[in-house]
Design an enzyme around this catalytic site. Structure first.
Site, PDB file in Angstrom:
ATOM      1  N   VAL A 332     136.699  68.593 -37.896  1.00 20.98           N
ATOM      2  CA  VAL A 332     135.391  68.214 -37.669  1.00 20.98           C
ATOM      3  C   VAL A 332     134.929  69.048 -36.453  1.00 20.98           C
ATOM      4  CG1 VAL A 332     135.551  65.933 -38.826  1.00 20.98           C
ATOM      5  CG2 VAL A 332     136.133  66.304 -36.151  1.00 20.98           C
ATOM      6  N   GLY A 333     135.517  69.746 -35.859  1.00 19.63           N
ATOM      7  CA  GLY A 333     134.920  70.688 -34.774  1.00 19.63           C
ATOM      8  C   GLY A 333     134.844  70.032 -33.547  1.00 19.63           C
ATOM      9  N   GLY A 334     134.120  70.447 -32.530  1.00 21.22           N
ATOM     10  CA  GLY A 334     133.882  69.593 -31.410  1.00 21.22           C
ATOM     11  C   GLY A 334     132.377  68.759 -31.499  1.00 21.22           C
ATOM     12  N   LEU A 336     132.181  66.035 -29.724  1.00 20.45           N
ATOM     13  CA  LEU A 336     132.141  64.745 -29.221  1.00 20.45           C
ATOM     14  C   LEU A 336     131.647  64.659 -27.530  1.00 20.45           C
ATOM     15  CD1 LEU A 336     133.469  61.915 -28.916  1.00 20.45           C
ATOM     16  CD2 LEU A 336     135.876  62.984 -28.401  1.00 20.45           C
ATOM     17  N   ALA A 337     130.731  63.820 -27.204  1.00 23.58           N
ATOM     18  CA  ALA A 337     130.124  64.225 -25.925  1.00 23.58           C
ATOM     19  C   ALA A 337     130.451  63.618 -24.612  1.00 23.58           C
ATOM     20  CB  ALA A 337     128.359  63.631 -26.235  1.00 23.58           C
ATOM     21  N   ASP A 339     129.489  61.361 -21.173  1.00 23.08           N
ATOM     22  CA  ASP A 339     128.327  60.515 -20.730  1.00 23.08           C
ATOM     23  C   ASP A 339     128.140  60.858 -19.078  1.00 23.08           C
ATOM     24  OD1 ASP A 339     126.095  58.691 -20.304  1.00 23.08           O
ATOM     25  OD2 ASP A 339     127.462  56.936 -20.928  1.00 23.08           O
ATOM     26  N   CYS A 546     120.969  83.785  -2.182  1.00 20.68           N
ATOM     27  CA  CYS A 546     119.460  84.229  -1.617  1.00 20.68           C
ATOM     28  C   CYS A 546     118.615  83.880  -2.918  1.00 20.68           C
ATOM     29  CB  CYS A 546     119.616  85.613  -1.339  1.00 20.68           C
ATOM     30  SG  CYS A 546     120.554  85.687  -0.145  1.00 20.68           S
TER      31      CYS A 546
END
Ligand code: PLP
Length: 686
Positions: A332-334, A336-337, A339, A546
């Site tokens: 299902v890949g990535g 997943l978040a 918070d 700068c």
């Protein structure tokens, strides 16, 4: 952007907001004769000020929201780090930093808590285990860590070690990452997912890795890769395990939303998947196709997007099996978040679901799709990077100085003072809750008038200075009122920003928080000490470069973002009469994913010092020290040789000596400083 989904965190947050407002109120100042009720209120506020507690700081910086269970405040008003929540020990971050400074590890300093990394892996696996048990899922979960998220050797090695009990594997997205994964992964049965663009060498290496006992899965992301995989298999006489990456029509939202969809950069469209199946069938290799992969983007904030994707992918999975592929894995890949702002909403810096919700939805959806078609369920794979690596690192940096707008109480003007000054003073005097908006417009107009009269030569420089000071005094007084209003009129919204202090920090945003600069990503930032004191200043942060973009002026908030951060005034060092102040340390949290490797050498500020800390029953232990770049190193990246540089300066000092433009002593001092600098840290030593 309004944040949706009101949960318990919001209720906490409301308390936080209220307490922020109270804290604001407590600094309010009225120099007019006030009615009794107001006086009482004033006394209450004074009271409030005295009673500022660590709970107020906790609510203000929302630590529980984004930091639970790892970060909290102790009775001394310092941040503590508890890598295993309340199941294990904790360390006082302020004291740790002081101890590391004594070991000659200067700030900015990246502290990695290996135990947090371990906890993240345990948590993710526990969530999937729980979901599998709850839904009676007749299969297993085998996660992998996407190396691109943080490739630092010590971290990847730790990860592999901590992942052993769960057969946790690695995901490579490029050839160099494949080399890392091959050399590091030694867990029997763990998966090695091979993503990214591939050439013949990549495909052959991955195919041959089977012979070494790995379980490499080559994920076909481009149609051309199908031919490469078939050719490699024939040449080497090894049957590879293949996967296909699908372009789903379900799209992520926000920043990384374009990672999915028909026009996404990676993956095969449905017609292309069919084409791949046919090609593999013709080569008698359809049994090699065992995995379906998708990745709809990073930091997917909304659970419904995740659900929609898994639903679509589950159908593709069962269909592929029907077409004769030997399907065994669904990746299902990535996405997943994390918070970052602790609001538990679908805001881009947050997420409206827990890790458990995520795992449960994946397990439940896949099970349902397979049951409907009477199919064995796949081994579930996920490639969570951000959710695993973010929490473990904390970047601590110091404040070098501040620039404050601190208006003093204005002196009443004389009768013979210019009219514009008398007008400004009158405006100042008149400011009240009833007229503050109008007063703001008056003050602004008078200030502009002062500048204009000055331009015609009718106002002295001293009087112009007085006019400007009066204007700032008006703004300050109006701001006190604005802060207590529920609703802030549009034209006054910027006042807080205009009046903000600037805190100069020993840090390069481009090196240490590139996403903050590039894509306005939010990270929690707060002081790691003095949290039992009220932070009376509102500030933005300016870094060492700068570059006018080298700043941080957006901070986490319950609603949207806030444009100023509450900080403490610097404390003068007692006695020594110099400008120096007591150290004031800030930390940026949750920045363990992506930031280190994407950081750049803007103005030649190099890698920061990094240490790996593990907790022991007696305290903590320093596992590794990775010294930051020296000036010689960063200069080497742009092809300067430090010996040549020194030689160059030596020649010029000799010449100056001969022409008597410099004394021998001065020339030695110059050379010594120059040479010493080369072996030093690129950041300021204070
Ligand atoms: C970047 C990436 C990941 C990691 O995503 P996170 O949102 O950090 O979990 C996983 N898989 C692929 C293919 C990626 O490109």
């Amino acid at each position: 952007m309004a944040k949706q989904s009101i949960g318990p965190a919001i209720r906490n947050g409301t308390a936080a907001e209220q307490s922020t407002e109270q804290s604001t109120a407590s600094v309010s100042r009225s120099d007019q004769a006030a009615p009794t009720a107001a006086t009482r209120q004033e006394t209450d506020r004074q009271e409030e000020k005295r009673r500022w507690t660590i709970e107020d700081s906790e609510a203000l910086y929302r630590i529980q929201g984004w930091g639970e269970p790892y970060f909290s405040i102790n009775a001394a008003g310092h941040i503590t780090v508890s890598p295993q929540g309340d199941r294990g020990g904790s360390v006082d971050l302020f004291e740790l930093v002081n101890a590391l400074k004594l070991r000659n590890l200067g700030l900015p300093l990246l502290i990695r808590f290996s135990d947090i990394l371990e906890d993240r892996i345990q948590r993710l696996n526990a969530c999937f285990a729980r979901a599998i048990a709850r839904y009676n899922y007749p299969g297993t979960y085998k996660g992998v860590f996407p190396v691109k998220c943080n490739q630092q050797r010590h971290l990847v090695e730790d990860l592999v070690r901590f992942g052993k009990p769960y057969q946790f594997g690695l995901e490579a997205g490029s050839k160099p990452e494949l080399l890392i994964a091959l050399a590091t992964l030694d867990t029997p049965g763990a998966l090695l997912i091979c993503n990214g663009y591939k050439d013949r060498e990549y495909v052959e290496t991955a195919t041959l890795a089977q012979r070494l006992g790995y379980t490499p899965i080559i994920v076909l992301e481009q149609v051309e890769e199908v031919d490469l995989a078939i050719a490699a298999a024939r040449k080497l006489g090894v049957k590879p395990i293949l996967g296909v990456r699908a372009k789903l029509s379900a799209k992520g939202i926000g920043r990384w939303g374009t990672s999915a969809g028909d026009r996404a950069k990676f993956g095969l469209t449905i017609p292309e998947i069919i084409q791949a199946v046919e090609k593999l069938g013709a080569a008698d290799m359809l049994d090699c196709l065992q995995l379906l992969h998708y990745h709809i983007g990073s930091q997917i904030s909304a659970i419904n997007v995740i659900k929609e994707a898994i639903r679509e992918a589950s159908q593709i999975y069962v269909e592929l099996a029907h077409l004769g592929a030997n399907m065994k894995y669904l990746d299902v890949g990535g996405g997943l978040a994390v918070d970052y702002d602790g609001s538990k909403t679908n805001f881009y810096a947050s997420k409206n679901y827990s890790m458990q919700n995520y795992a449960s939805d994946v397990v439940a959806e896949v099970k349902e799709a397979c049951e409907e078609r009477n199919m064995p369920v796949p081994t579930l794979v996920s490639e969570s990077g951000r959710a695993i690596a973010s929490h473990q690192s904390v970047l601590v940096f110091d404040v070098l100085g501040t620039s404050d707008v601190l208006p003093e109480l204005p002196e009443p003007p004389h009768e013979k003072d210019p009219l514009v000054i008398r007008n400004l003073y009158e405006t100042y005097q008149s400011i009240s809750v009833e007229n503050y908006q109008e007063a703001y417009h008056d003050a602004t107009q008078f200030k502009e008038e002062a500048v204009s009269i000055f331009g015609f030569g009718y106002l002295s420089l001293t009087d112009r200075a007085r006019a400007e000071r009066l204007y700032w005094a008006c703004c300050a007084k109006i701001l006190e009122i604005v802060r207590q209003q529920e609703y802030v009129p549009d034209d006054l919204e910027d006042l807080e920003k205009i009046m903000a202090s600037i805190y100069y920090v020993n840090l390069s945003v481009f090196q240490s928080a590139p996403d903050s600069w590039a894509i306005d990503q939010l990270f929690p930032i707060l002081p790691i000490h003095r949290l039992d004191e009220e932070p009376t200043r509102r500030a933005t942060l300016a870094d060492l470069t700068c570059d006018s973009d080298g700043k941080i002026d957006q901070f986490i908030d319950l609603r949207d973002v806030k444009y100023v951060l509450e900080l403490h005034p610097l404390k003068r060092k007692e006695g020594d009469g110099t400008q120096s102040h007591e150290p004031y340390y800030l930390a940026m949290f949750l920045n363990g994913a992506y930031q280190e490797i994407m950081g750049n050498l803007h103005n030649l500020f190099g890698d920061t010092n990094a240490v790996h800390i593990t907790l022991t029953p007696k305290g903590y232990q320093i596992e590794h020290v990775v010294k930051g770049d020296t000036m010689t190193e960063v200069l080497g990246y742009v092809q300067y040789d430090s010996e040549d540089l020194v030689e160059n300066i030596r020649r010029r000092t000799e010449q100056a000596l001969q022409e008597s433009r410099i004394t021998l002593q001065e020339s030695q001092l110059l050379l010594q400083n120059y040479e010493r600098s080369l072996s030093r840290y690129t950041y300021l030593a204070i």
